[in-house]
Design a protein around this motif. Structure first.
Motif, short mmCIF file in Angstrom:
data_model
loop_
_atom_site.label_atom_id
_atom_site.label_comp_id
_atom_site.label_asym_id
_atom_site.label_seq_id
_atom_site.Cartn_x
_atom_site.Cartn_y
_atom_site.Cartn_z
N VAL A 89 2.35 -8.13 -5.24
CA VAL A 89 1.70 -9.40 -5.58
C VAL A 89 0.62 -9.80 -4.58
O VAL A 89 -0.49 -10.16 -4.98
CB VAL A 89 2.75 -10.53 -5.62
CG1 VAL A 89 2.12 -11.82 -6.11
CG2 VAL A 89 3.93 -10.15 -6.48
N HIS A 90 0.93 -9.75 -3.31
CA HIS A 90 0.13 -10.47 -2.32
C HIS A 90 -0.65 -9.57 -1.37
O HIS A 90 -0.95 -9.97 -0.25
CB HIS A 90 1.02 -11.44 -1.55
CG HIS A 90 1.28 -12.69 -2.33
ND1 HIS A 90 2.51 -13.03 -2.83
CD2 HIS A 90 0.44 -13.68 -2.75
CE1 HIS A 90 2.43 -14.18 -3.49
NE2 HIS A 90 1.19 -14.58 -3.46
N GLU A 91 -0.97 -8.36 -1.80
CA GLU A 91 -1.79 -7.51 -0.93
C GLU A 91 -3.05 -7.07 -1.67
O GLU A 91 -3.65 -6.05 -1.33
CB GLU A 91 -0.95 -6.34 -0.39
CG GLU A 91 0.24 -6.86 0.43
CD GLU A 91 1.01 -5.80 1.21
OE1 GLU A 91 0.73 -4.60 1.05
OE2 GLU A 91 1.92 -6.20 1.97
N THR A 92 -3.47 -7.86 -2.65
CA THR A 92 -4.76 -7.64 -3.34
C THR A 92 -4.92 -6.20 -3.80
O THR A 92 -5.99 -5.60 -3.70
CB THR A 92 -5.94 -8.04 -2.41
OG1 THR A 92 -5.60 -9.22 -1.69
CG2 THR A 92 -7.19 -8.30 -3.20
N GLY A 93 -3.82 -5.66 -4.29
CA GLY A 93 -3.92 -4.30 -4.84
C GLY A 93 -4.15 -3.25 -3.78
O GLY A 93 -4.73 -2.20 -4.09
N ALA A 94 -3.68 -3.47 -2.57
CA ALA A 94 -3.93 -2.50 -1.49
C ALA A 94 -3.33 -1.13 -1.82
O ALA A 94 -3.92 -0.10 -1.50
CB ALA A 94 -3.36 -3.02 -0.16
#
Lengths: 347, 347, 347, 347
Positions: A89-94
């Motif tokens: 969710v919270h790693e911008t699609g890393a």
């Protein structure tokens, strides 16, 4: 305004800054090959009871997760995470940016993966038209403040073994988990995971996470992948000195204990005031439910996130304590909450 | 052992550490939205004479280059760099890992790109069977210590305009360039480049590079790409406070001046001793040529890299000074070199 | 054994093979710049009533989706798809391999996205810690054989406009959709989508999909991205001649009509036998529910996939017709089903 | 206009089309699991004298190279190629798009890699700040029409073994190499390479390359990577039937022989006319040098590429023959060249 927004609002434990200052002018090797990093790694290995564990220091959690997962997976392989997992969710699609799918498993309010959810995913991925699940990602503590028990971790490990999966534990808040459950230890985590990281940023350091690669099959050439991802700091001493301080002086454990004690005191106090919780308070992130008017009034004095509307009148909020939390502020919060809740119940 | 290995052997300018300590317990927003970062950015904009320049603080140079290039290029587009350019050689394929080819132009001993070499590459990339050059990367100072003049930079800018290319300047050692050539300034660099970064790590900070995006076409959603690459630090204050210190207190310029003065003193001294140089000494990296026996004897007392064998008997070495260099050590080096060179010429 | 497994079990419509043979020895340009490809593109533009639409011919559907999405999105941007969408499930992470997350929306048995599900996703992606939704992907027909109505497509288009999203329609079975709903047309699809592709592989060609880029903002440099992905065939004539045949001779529409008519005949027949369906039969993929024993007996003579267990005794199966389906085989299937169902109901 | 532009100007060997037509309506499995593909693979294994070699059929050369290299390399690993290598120049950064650097070795006019150039690269890549060379890529025949001898191949294999490198041979024109050098064979190539591909597109097929993975360490999960890259055709039969035809009916070898014989006849004829060559004619691509006026006059009747200006008056051109070349056209070319060269020498 007193912040209960998160556990990275302040700088570093003063002892960490003192060490950085003390060693400031010593000349040393770059890119993590300095004497401080070497000493820090040896010290962490002692805590792990595992001298073969490979340790690497990086600046942040997204970076740690990305480098680890990128290094482990072949192109067609994927990682399984809970729907609320940080990488999902919270790693911008890393993770996707390194070419890999994050397969999400539905997870309850506790944000935990279960052996069943992992097995379901593996069994539904049957052939080369689908990615191949190869790695399981869990967060300890989870993004919802819950803590995997030893039994839960052991069951997930067994599931991974049965299905040929690696296990990675995101320990951005591993200190909080150790403080919450005394049956856990770094050595135990090192027995269960193939790879994990020990979070410094949210537990007393300025920046820094210590990646631990236990499984020797996953150790090869890790520094190459780190460098490729911009994760080898020229002044690796910055990480080395901090982790030396965290573990030499037990700041890591004491910081986590302070955050935990403050959170538990706060939770107990709120429970005594009749508060309900979105999820049972277990660690330094707690999620009490307030009437909206009470929440708004509290937010005039304390900064914290509204988490989720429960109904038209009440919301769950997130309160986070840290290594730097001061019990006086917690007491103040409870007093204010008591006053506001009383007013609310009268009205 | 005195190190002339590089400009990142020490910690940070003491004033930087003092500021970190002074502001340590203030609570502030995470991920670069803290008040210190805001102030630092405003201060840098003043130095740039450009309030529209967008500024982002990241932890290191490979990270800065990677995020910048990844954010700018479409999948089929490529970046042009000198054969000795940092992104072409020493970043473990970080640019390729984001999917983009680094097209290398042959470069001389000075490590500089020229308008001719850029144009040659563009003219040989003719259709969709080849990548499309879209961005030019130069380092100021270069990896070989040379400094682009204002005229050279202006000519490259004109070449980029004529060919529809963006220009990115890697300023890991931009301070050194400013100290070496007084005709340069941050404001001038901001007029010439579309994007560049101001290096802190090698010029007085613990870590940190300030990315400057001048061209507004390249500013959109940059923080998304940063976060995806693990380049948004939770405690962005660590970068904010440091850059505030670097520019509020002029530490940035003074640090570069100290490195430069020490290097020039050293170069003059060596020249007086009859030393030749691989390339003309221009900035804080110099490349004198020593007889191998002299080099070896010097390396017993001073740490520095052997750079390149010149012939069977002589080698060029790299000597680097920094913000922390002490003129007494430079004097010591010259005395020792004089003694050893005298002995050598007698023998 | 008669196969109802899929719509790509046979070779090509005989007329396609005849054309390939007829033009076999003509020498022509490579990489899609041949005269046949040019003619085919002009012909398709006529069907689209849009001479500005850009058309590119590629070999398969996964390739089409990948090149399209890779060409459109910036690194931090993501595509929204239904949970059962082909790119989300059955392309082995092809989209993620280009660096982009596929955000899945829950979808019902019909496998359709709705404006509500799209809007929900956009509203929950709030800042740079999450990917930015930028593109909506729908399949027409869907993976479950359902067909978006004109109203549904129009509503999704309006939703995309309101939210700043592009719309891509995967037309692997676009022929089937046109045959199923006469209110649809290629021209209408070209008015609604920013980009889509017209499937040849599953509708009479040996291989080949025609990508249509309607939105001129998305047309730049597409052939570069194709070449980079290995999607420019040296003998592009293979695709050009086939699409010329598909549209010059109306094979595209006739093939789809044959598949549709056979499927509807089969569905009607099964319904008359009392069969229920997992989803209402709409196109050339239908999903009747059989008692398991009946299913097993049918599978001795006909090849088809078991789709989903309904309960302990009954399963839904997938029956697929194609351009090559022969009504005699459908009649045979119905006869056999009737016999088996009668036996079953007696037992 | 008669084309000598390349070896993919025509369709397919008529026998290939006949086979496609013959088997057109047989229903078979998709995605390369059809009976024709199975038979073709078994047949190729016989030619390789290696039943353990794994064989996969894909549509084109860029796709073959990309899937192979992507499947083999870990993120920090790189492939070594000649400066003129197809992957280095003419695949629009396809390899970099999968995250890997192509390290180029300087190559002479023959476009060959040597053990020395490979070793030089490996020795200069010393630590984790640089990519790690892991794979060597050579083309047989090369992009310049030259052919590696058995001794050269054996020496490169030994070099790879000594340095821990894999060897991949791009066989887009492998047929041409076998026709040019009778000491070569498919079985020998399979002994030397870890992986290679046998080009069909440029040797009688409509499309298609047969990837051969000899080294069993590289065989795992290859179909996953193919599918991810869009390289599994739904109608894999298209490739299967063609390769069955190529090897069952020896079309592969006969086609190559026709191209070779025509090229050698052309080269001999031109040499007899006094022509010089850019590189010694060895295979179906030859590079004679003409006065510019002669070249221009020839280009009115024959299509071919100007390759390189030799001086103000003369240019090297590329003439390519194919499976479909007709000796009458070659004779015509020689007659025309003779006339024009005579006129030129008189003037």
């Amino acid at each position: 305004m007193i912040s209960l927004l998160n556990d990275y609002s302040e700088g570093a434990h003063p002892r960490i800054l003192a060490l950085l200052t003390e060693h400031n002018l010593a000349q040393c090797a770059g890119y993590g090959e300095d004497v401080y990093s070497e000493q820090a790694k040896a010290l962490i290995q002692q805590h792990l009871h595992n001298e073969h564990a490979q340790i690497h220091l990086v600046s942040g959690g997204t970076q740690a997760n990305t480098v680890i997962i990128k290094s482990i997976l072949r192109p067609h392989e994927a990682v399984i995470a809970a729907q609320s997992g940080h990488i999902a969710v919270h790693e911008t699609g890393a993770i996707e940016a390194t070419g890999h799918k994050v397969i999400v498993a539905p997870s309850g309010a506790d944000g935990k993966l279960t052996p069943e959810s992992i097995a379901d995913i593996c069994h539904s991925h049957t052939d080369e038209h689908m990615v191949k699940p190869k790695l399981v990602y869990i967060s300890q503590t989870t993004e919802n403040g819950s803590v995997y028990t030893v039994d839960e971790l052991t069951a997930i490990r067994a599931c991974c073994d049965a299905l040929g999966l690696y296990l990675h534990i995101d320990g951005a808040r591993l200190g909080a988990a150790l403080a919450a459950n005394k049956a856990l230890s770094l050595a135990l985590i090192a027995q269960i995971a193939d790879v994990f990281y020990i979070g410094g940023t949210k537990n007393g350091a300025l920046i820094g996470e210590a990646i631990v690669i236990v499984n020797s099959d996953l150790q090869d050439a890790f520094r190459f992948v780190m460098k490729q991802h911009g994760a080898l700091l020229a002044k690796g001493r910055l990480l080395g000195i901090q982790f030396l301080g965290l573990f030499e002086d037990k700041i890591f454990f004491e910081s986590a204990q302070n955050a935990h004690a403050n959170a538990m005191y706060l939770a107990e106090g709120l429970r005594a005031l009749g508060c309900e919780f979105l999820t049972p308070p277990q660690s330094n992130q707690i999620f009490p439910i307030f009437p909206n008017s009470v929440m708004a009034a509290l937010q005039e004095q304390f900064a914290f996130y509204t988490w989720q509307a429960m109904d038209a009148e009440r919301s769950a909020v997130r309160l986070v304590t840290s290594w730097a939390s001061d019990i006086e502020n917690i007491v103040l919060f409870l007093q204010q909450a008591e006053t506001l809740l009383n007013e609310y119940s009268v009205s």
